[in-house]
Design a protein around this motif. Sequence first.
Motif, PDB file in Angstrom:
ATOM      1  N   THR A  76      -2.420  -0.612  -6.168  1.00 55.28           N
ATOM      2  CA  THR A  76      -3.517  -1.002  -6.297  1.00 55.28           C
ATOM      3  C   THR A  76      -3.688  -2.459  -5.389  1.00 55.28           C
ATOM      4  O   THR A  76      -3.351  -3.394  -5.288  1.00 55.28           O
ATOM      5  N   ASP A  77      -5.017  -2.513  -5.441  1.00 54.54           N
ATOM      6  CA  ASP A  77      -5.906  -3.619  -4.238  1.00 54.54           C
ATOM      7  C   ASP A  77      -5.620  -5.185  -5.447  1.00 54.54           C
ATOM      8  O   ASP A  77      -5.406  -5.685  -4.956  1.00 54.54           O
ATOM      9  N   GLU A  78      -6.088  -4.682  -6.624  1.00 55.68           N
ATOM     10  CA  GLU A  78      -6.012  -6.032  -7.610  1.00 55.68           C
ATOM     11  C   GLU A  78      -4.608  -6.181  -7.331  1.00 55.68           C
ATOM     12  O   GLU A  78      -4.552  -7.262  -8.005  1.00 55.68           O
ATOM     13  N   LYS A  79      -4.227  -5.211  -7.847  1.00 60.08           N
ATOM     14  CA  LYS A  79      -2.682  -5.904  -7.859  1.00 60.08           C
ATOM     15  C   LYS A  79      -1.735  -6.447  -6.730  1.00 60.08           C
ATOM     16  O   LYS A  79      -1.371  -7.198  -7.014  1.00 60.08           O
ATOM     17  N   LYS A 121       0.643  -0.589   0.285  1.00 60.07           N
ATOM     18  CA  LYS A 121       0.007   0.117   0.127  1.00 60.07           C
ATOM     19  C   LYS A 121       0.499   0.934  -0.128  1.00 60.07           C
ATOM     20  O   LYS A 121       0.840   2.302  -0.740  1.00 60.07           O
TER      21      LYS A 121
END
Length: 332
Positions: free
Chosen positions: A312-315, A307
């Motif tokens: 990103t959250d997807e990555k 973070k």
Amino acid sequence: MVLIANPIYDSVFKYMMEDERVAKIMLSALLQKEVIKLEMRPHEYTGVTQRKISMMRIDFAATIRNEDGSIQLILIELQKTWLVTETLRFRQYLGSQYIDKKNVPDKNINPKGYGLPIVSIYILGHKLGELQEPVVYVRRKYLDYNSNPIETGVPDPFIESLTHDSIIIQIPYLKGKVRNKLERLLQVFDQSYCVKDNEHIMEIDESGMEVEEQLVVDRLIKAAVEPEVRRDMDVEDEILSEIESRDTTIMMKNREIELMNQELNQKSQELNQKSQELNQKDQELNQKDQELNQKSNMLTSMISLFKKQGMTDEKIAKELNITPEELIKLLK
């Protein structure tokens, strides 16, 4: 051959010993000392009055002549039982004799208040452990530290009033024993002489008997035809039957309790085994929980690091090989 009443019965034994001549003959033979004077004390007669156990107790105050010719006053405690008895019953009765003030002679002849010497006699209708002699004498000795006999100042009235000799008769071992005067007298207790199908009556050969033996047998012949004695023997049989029935019931109950205890022990062992298995599974689960917590902490740390790097959250989910849903759980 003559028929006599069986003196193993309390009622017959009581009738026999109430004759002073017979009592002197029996006690003189047992003590191996001449009984000069005899006084029967009030006695406790259980067996007919109680339904717990048959036990005859008679006390005598006896004046005896010792081997050296001296005259001595003693207390004879006579107990007879036809059943296997707890020794505690004998001990309790003996203890009551030691504390009974009536067993301390008058202060005019006994200023120091010493109790009368006691001789206890036990007539048992059963066998003891490994002892096979029909008559067993238990006598005290005055010894010094090196087990040498002490002769000066003996007997001492203080010691005599606090300790006692004992005589034990095992009726089952009297069978066929006529080695001495005492054993010949005690043959009236030999249960092998009982008439078939009637334990109240015994058949004795009186030929060749000495005068004293004949007096004992004559007293028992009278007992055999005494209506009250015969009636009391019937009552004693009823009591014995009740005792045997009670003991059988107790034995069966004890067996049931024993079986229940065995079942409970078996179930307890099974429960313990299951408990151990559950404990082992709990330990395994705890270990897995710890491993999962460690993995979760590690993933959380890595997510936090990614973070900060602006991923990103997807990555991040793809990088950690987890689903987006798992990532959301970890973030929460």
